[in-house]
Design an enzyme around this catalytic site. Structure first.
Site, PDB file in Angstrom:
ATOM      1  N   ASN A  24       0.684  -1.460   0.062  1.00 45.11           N
ATOM      2  CA  ASN A  24      -0.379  -0.117   0.342  1.00 45.11           C
ATOM      3  C   ASN A  24       0.962   1.153   0.053  1.00 45.11           C
ATOM      4  OD1 ASN A  24      -2.124  -1.020   0.270  1.00 45.11           O
ATOM      5  ND2 ASN A  24      -2.766  -1.554   1.781  1.00 45.11           N
ATOM      6  N   ASP A 306      -7.509  -4.402   6.873  1.00 44.04           N
ATOM      7  CA  ASP A 306      -6.601  -5.160   6.107  1.00 44.04           C
ATOM      8  C   ASP A 306      -6.531  -6.421   7.030  1.00 44.04           C
ATOM      9  OD1 ASP A 306      -7.205  -3.648   4.226  1.00 44.04           O
ATOM     10  OD2 ASP A 306      -5.203  -3.172   4.252  1.00 44.04           O
TER      11      ASP A 306
HETATM   12  C1  UD1 Z   1      -6.512   1.514   1.286  1.00 49.00           C
HETATM   13  C2  UD1 Z   1      -5.870   0.703   0.982  1.00 49.00           C
HETATM   14  C3  UD1 Z   1      -6.457  -0.793   1.592  1.00 49.00           C
HETATM   15  C4  UD1 Z   1      -7.191  -0.701   2.973  1.00 49.00           C
HETATM   16  C5  UD1 Z   1      -7.445   0.842   3.418  1.00 49.00           C
HETATM   17  C6  UD1 Z   1      -7.947   1.193   4.878  1.00 49.00           C
HETATM   18  C7  UD1 Z   1      -4.312   0.473  -0.580  1.00 49.00           C
HETATM   19  C8  UD1 Z   1      -4.265  -0.065  -2.181  1.00 49.00           C
HETATM   20  N1  UD1 Z   1      -5.799   0.504   0.119  1.00 49.00           N
HETATM   21  O1  UD1 Z   1      -7.523   1.532   0.386  1.00 49.00           O
HETATM   22  O2  UD1 Z   1      -5.815  -1.557   1.580  1.00 49.00           O
HETATM   23  O3  UD1 Z   1      -7.915  -1.897   3.678  1.00 49.00           O
HETATM   24  O4  UD1 Z   1      -7.215   2.122   3.106  1.00 49.00           O
HETATM   25  O5  UD1 Z   1      -6.989   0.821   5.769  1.00 49.00           O
HETATM   26  O6  UD1 Z   1      -3.929   1.628  -0.262  1.00 49.00           O
HETATM   27  N2  UD1 Z   1     -14.311   6.735   1.043  1.00 49.00           N
HETATM   28  C9  UD1 Z   1     -15.747   6.600   1.090  1.00 49.00           C
HETATM   29  N3  UD1 Z   1     -14.728   8.130   0.738  1.00 49.00           N
HETATM   30  C10 UD1 Z   1     -14.159   8.277  -0.013  1.00 49.00           C
HETATM   31  C11 UD1 Z   1     -12.846   7.833   0.276  1.00 49.00           C
HETATM   32  C12 UD1 Z   1     -13.303   6.901   1.344  1.00 49.00           C
HETATM   33  O7  UD1 Z   1     -16.449   7.170   1.730  1.00 49.00           O
HETATM   34  O8  UD1 Z   1     -13.709   9.342  -1.452  1.00 49.00           O
HETATM   35  C13 UD1 Z   1     -15.001   5.726   1.795  1.00 49.00           C
HETATM   36  C14 UD1 Z   1     -14.731   3.612   1.574  1.00 49.00           C
HETATM   37  O9  UD1 Z   1     -15.895   3.642   1.101  1.00 49.00           O
HETATM   38  C15 UD1 Z   1     -14.301   3.432   3.379  1.00 49.00           C
HETATM   39  C16 UD1 Z   1     -13.562   4.536   3.468  1.00 49.00           C
HETATM   40  O10 UD1 Z   1     -13.596   5.160   3.362  1.00 49.00           O
HETATM   41  O11 UD1 Z   1     -15.271   2.604   3.802  1.00 49.00           O
HETATM   42  C17 UD1 Z   1     -11.790   3.691   3.527  1.00 49.00           C
HETATM   43  O12 UD1 Z   1     -11.555   3.869   2.835  1.00 49.00           O
HETATM   44  P1  UD1 Z   1      -9.585   4.416   2.262  1.00 49.00           P
HETATM   45  O13 UD1 Z   1      -9.155   4.754   3.267  1.00 49.00           O
HETATM   46  O14 UD1 Z   1     -10.173   5.020   1.257  1.00 49.00           O
HETATM   47  O15 UD1 Z   1      -9.688   3.634   1.717  1.00 49.00           O
HETATM   48  P2  UD1 Z   1      -8.432   3.113   0.448  1.00 49.00           P
HETATM   49  O16 UD1 Z   1      -7.672   4.193   0.068  1.00 49.00           O
HETATM   50  O17 UD1 Z   1      -9.359   2.399  -0.778  1.00 49.00           O
END
Ligand code: UD1
Length: 421
Positions: A24, A306
């Site tokens: 990540n 994770d």
């Molecule tokens: C990253 C990691 C993933 C990990 C996650 C949380 C990478 C490639 N992946 O994913 O392995 O499980 O962090 O630690 O680094 N959300 C919204 N709107 C947004 C963005 C996020 O509602 O614009 C929500 C998502 O639906 C989810 C939560 O926020 O429920 C967490 O998402 P986020 O922290 O953004 O995870 P990722 O960056 O996708």
């Protein structure tokens, strides 16, 4: 590509294993290398399918990518495109991380809307809202997002609704190229974000507050190439530590910083496992029975989502009842259905799982629902009676380098099989 892993349960594990650079972080650093014209060197890059996909994404934008063992070299002297097409983004959701660097370098980006890991609706509204605050014009249609800042981006005060990892990263990169100061409040604090900030600062960015929830970014007008080593993978480390805790014996994991695993280690200890740490290493040892332990996933430094499936396996064979609360990804319990097929007693109520420990699991054919769920099913197989065949292992190979050889080296009876052969 092998599609299944055969696990024969009942072996104790012992010995040591070294984890690689964090998936990540590594993925984001490849995208961040686009900021600087010239040749950037990224060391300790894991050899996993997602890194290949991200390399293809930036190659599609005109960068030249070359890998030698665990060193990845990105030549971003010239970019020829600002579009991350659907085929790429559908393969790996993390591809949307090119939004920030493309806006910073070219003032423009066209990125397909992501599909991605099967773990709940993963929106990108926070990415887009933050970029809009920086003056980026965003339109969407036909499955694509078009983002443009023809007159450049300008610093803003951004408060994230939720400390999203991806949104924080995109805004760090875009904000670094905006004029003036950007403040991101409620920013994500994951070690991988800290690694990205160190990487960006070594390219000439001026970011303060890494590891805290308020990050201040002073915009700069140019970036230069850098040479950086990816932080160790705390989730890969945690996965092997749970394997050791489950299978008994003594397992030492090297290559990740124990400070990044603090809560995970305290939960492993609470489950009745002896945990000791040294610089860059952790050892787990277990002789007695596993005990129930409650946990709730939260953004870092909370318990990592994770690691949730691996802990569901651990608690499924512990004495007593554990409550696991998933606060980050709403559908991350799909994996529990597969674990139940192996004899686990798991009841899901909304975002809570009640896990009543059973005395043993029984080997069964199961399917990886996603990356971490797949790895957790292999761990379940280690302690199940008889044989477990875990299918759809391409999910696991997206994020774990040499997963089968590393487990084998610890004494597990694990092998790839091709069920159609
Ligand atoms: C990253 C990691 C993933 C990990 C996650 C949380 C990478 C490639 N992946 O994913 O392995 O499980 O962090 O630690 O680094 N959300 C919204 N709107 C947004 C963005 C996020 O509602 O614009 C929500 C998502 O639906 C989810 C939560 O926020 O429920 C967490 O998402 P986020 O922290 O953004 O995870 P990722 O960056 O996708």
């Amino acid at each position: 590509m092998p599609e299944s892993i055969l696990v024969t349960g009942g072996r104790r594990l012992s010995g040591s294993v070294t984890v690689g650079g964090a998936k990540n972080s590594g993925l984001k650093l490849i995208a961040a290398a686009l900021l600087a014209p010239g040749v950037t060197t990224i060391r300790n890059m894991p050899d996993i399918a997602d890194v290949d996909t991200m390399s293809d994404v930036v190659a599609g934008l005109g960068a030249r990518v070359h890998r030698e063992a665990h060193t990845l070299v990105v030549d971003a002297t010239e970019l020829s495109s600002y579009e991350a097409p659907y085929e790429m983004v559908a393969k790996m959701r993390a591809s949307i991380i090119v939004l920030g660097p493309l806006l910073a370098r070219l003032g423009r980006a066209r990125v397909a809307m992501p599909g991605g890991c099967n773990i709940g609706s993963r929106k990108i509204d926070l990415h887009l809202r933050g970029l809009a605050q920086l003056g980026v014009e965003i339109t969407s249609g036909h499955g694509y997002i078009d983002a443009a800042a023809p007159a450049g981006m300008r610093g803003a005060h951004i408060i994230l609704d939720f400390p999203s990892v991806g949104a924080t990263e995109n805004l760090l990169m875009a904000g670094s190229a905006a004029s003036g100061t950007t403040v991101i409040e409620n920013a994500a604090r994951e070690p991988e974000i800290q690694d990205l900030i160190a990487f960006l600062n070594s390219m000439g960015a001026r970011i303060e507050g890494a590891g805290t929830s308020t990050v201040t970014v002073e915009g700069v007008s140019e970036f230069h190439p850098t040479d950086h080593s990816v932080v160790g993978d705390r989730i890969e480390a945690g996965t092997f530590l749970v394997a050791g805790a489950l299978a008994g014996g003594s397992v030492t994991v090297r290559g990740a910083d124990p400070a990044h695993l603090e809560l995970v280690l305290s939960k492993i200890a609470a489950a009745g496992v002896d945990v000791s740490t040294g610089p860059g290493e952790v050892t787990v040892r277990r002789d007695g029975p596993l005990r129930a332990v409650d946990l709730a996933t939260l953004p870092y430094p909370g318990f990592p989502t994770d690691m949730q499936p691996q802990f569901m396996v651990l608690t499924s064979v512990a004495e007593g009842t554990s409550v696991i609360t998933e606060n980050v990804f709403e559908s991350r319990f799909m994996f529990a259905d597969e674990l139940t097929r192996m004899g686990a007693d798991v009841t899901i109520e909304g975002h809570r799982a009640l896990v009543r420990g059973v005395s043993s699991l029984s080997g069964a054919p199961v399917k990886s629902p996603d990356l971490r769920g797949g790895a957790a099913l292999v761990l379940a197989g280690l302690v199940a009676e008889g044989q477990t065949v875990v299918g759809d292992v391409h999910h696991i190979l997206r994020g774990y380098e040499a997963f089968v050889p590393k487990l084998t080296a610890l004494g597990a009876d694990v092998t790839f099989i091709d069920p159609d052969a």
